[in-house]
Design an enzyme around this catalytic site. Sequence first.
Site, PDB file in Angstrom:
ATOM      1  CB  ALA A 125      -0.938  -0.012   1.208  1.00 21.53           C
ATOM      2  CD  GLU A 128      -1.254   8.673   0.568  1.00 14.13           C
ATOM      3  OE1 GLU A 128      -1.572   9.877   0.441  1.00 14.13           O
ATOM      4  OE2 GLU A 128      -0.627   8.230   1.547  1.00 14.13           O
ATOM      5  N   GLY A 132       0.860   8.924  -6.843  1.00 14.22           N
ATOM      6  CA  GLY A 132       1.158   7.627  -7.422  1.00 14.22           C
ATOM      7  C   GLY A 132       2.663   7.477  -7.544  1.00 14.22           C
ATOM      8  CB  SER A 133       4.978   8.089 -10.350  1.00 12.03           C
ATOM      9  OG  SER A 133       4.399   7.096 -11.169  1.00 12.03           O
ATOM     10  CG  ASP A 241      15.447  -1.557  -7.529  1.00 11.04           C
ATOM     11  OD1 ASP A 241      14.894  -0.847  -8.389  1.00 11.04           O
ATOM     12  OD2 ASP A 241      16.446  -1.177  -6.867  1.00 11.04           O
ATOM     13  N   GLY A 344     -12.224 -11.240 -36.735  1.00 14.36           N
ATOM     14  CA  GLY A 344     -13.464 -11.032 -35.978  1.00 14.36           C
ATOM     15  C   GLY A 344     -13.582 -11.942 -34.778  1.00 14.36           C
ATOM     16  CD  GLU A 367       4.702  -4.128  -8.763  1.00 11.02           C
ATOM     17  OE1 GLU A 367       5.931  -4.027  -8.642  1.00 11.02           O
ATOM     18  OE2 GLU A 367       4.071  -5.172  -8.507  1.00 11.02           O
ATOM     19  N   GLY A 368       4.472   1.450 -11.344  1.00 10.95           N
ATOM     20  CA  GLY A 368       5.231   2.462 -12.069  1.00 10.95           C
ATOM     21  C   GLY A 368       4.905   2.405 -13.543  1.00 10.95           C
TER      22      GLY A 368
END
Length: 394
Positions: A125, A128, A132-133, A241, A344, A367-368
């Site tokens: 978490a 917000e 974000g980033s 990372d 289609g 995640e970015g």
Amino acid sequence: MSVLDPLTDEQRDIRDLVRTLARERIAPRAAEIDKSAEFPWDVVDLYRENELFGIMYDEEHGGIGASALLTLVTIEELSKVCATSGLIIAVQELGSLGIKLAGSDEQKQRFLPKLASGEWLAAYALTEPGSGSDSAAMRTTARREGDEYVLNGSKRFITNAGVASVYVVFAKTDPDAGHSGISAFVVEADSPRFEVGRIEPKMGIKGSTTGEIFFNDCRIPAANLLGEEGAGFRIAMRILDRSRPGIGAQGLGLAQGATDYALEYARSRETMGKPIAQHQLIAAMLADMETKCEAARGILYKVGQLIDEGQEGGELTKLSAMSKLFCTDVAMEVTTDAVQVLGGYGYIQEYPVERMMRDAKITQIYEGTNQIQRLVIAREMLKETRAFLLAGVS
């Protein structure tokens, strides 16, 4: 079969088990998971029964021996048939990494065994409504009161909201200190005045919950602080990372699954007296799709090996961002091409490539965003250039 296969014999056996479970147990459920938009607890039970959660944890914490590479392979195999099911493994790793990287021995013993067995699901978490980033803009706060912290604020777009038992939460212990004022905490789902809000309806990965969580004077033990106060931003970056390649693996799985399906369709669908795979334009599309998947797999597996070797710092940061960027861009390109190969039929829900294309889009965002990944890569490149130039001066 890929020629890029750095797995041990034991890891290949686990991969083959995952592949079999994916094809025989999860693939038949994938369309219904998407249609119902309900969290697939039966898939979680399948993972528990076959100890798939244990792939991410050391034996001392109830796992089978943590391996980043095998975790990525597992996510890839599951995502070939169902991106929601692959995401369950990816987010279990994402939500556990803060404890694995920064937790005390006591915290690891308290939380990791239940995560390794799958008894508990985890969540991460950070995001917000207004940050974000740009994590320094977060507004959630944590105030020390005796042997407790009191959290106030909210988080948004949290994967596993409402199904996780533990959340690694980032909050400001010093609101005026920017990144240096962010700290990390383990918040258990039964903590007083912790609430789950709206679960968002989404374009794709519909079986995965994405929602809001709220802290209204939420009290947690001071012992749930990860590391020390002010270390939260560094912890978050170390986590990303190692977790961003998991989203790359999800993207690669989607791309390979779509390629495999399009290939089989092109072999059987005939126009003008022959399979469409024998028409040069379709054959060229299939060749490009497979080439992109193979290239993506090369960089993804390299990152997995670097993590397993204990790599830290700029090289890992750069390659992690590259793997997320490249694999997920490939996912969007290849799933779109798969829909085109089916024509289609690719656009209707009876065929899985329609779902795969919708599922692929989120991999370029969470995640970015991939725009952020490009900034991360360029920043690390510039650091390397500066270090080279300084070395030349000295």
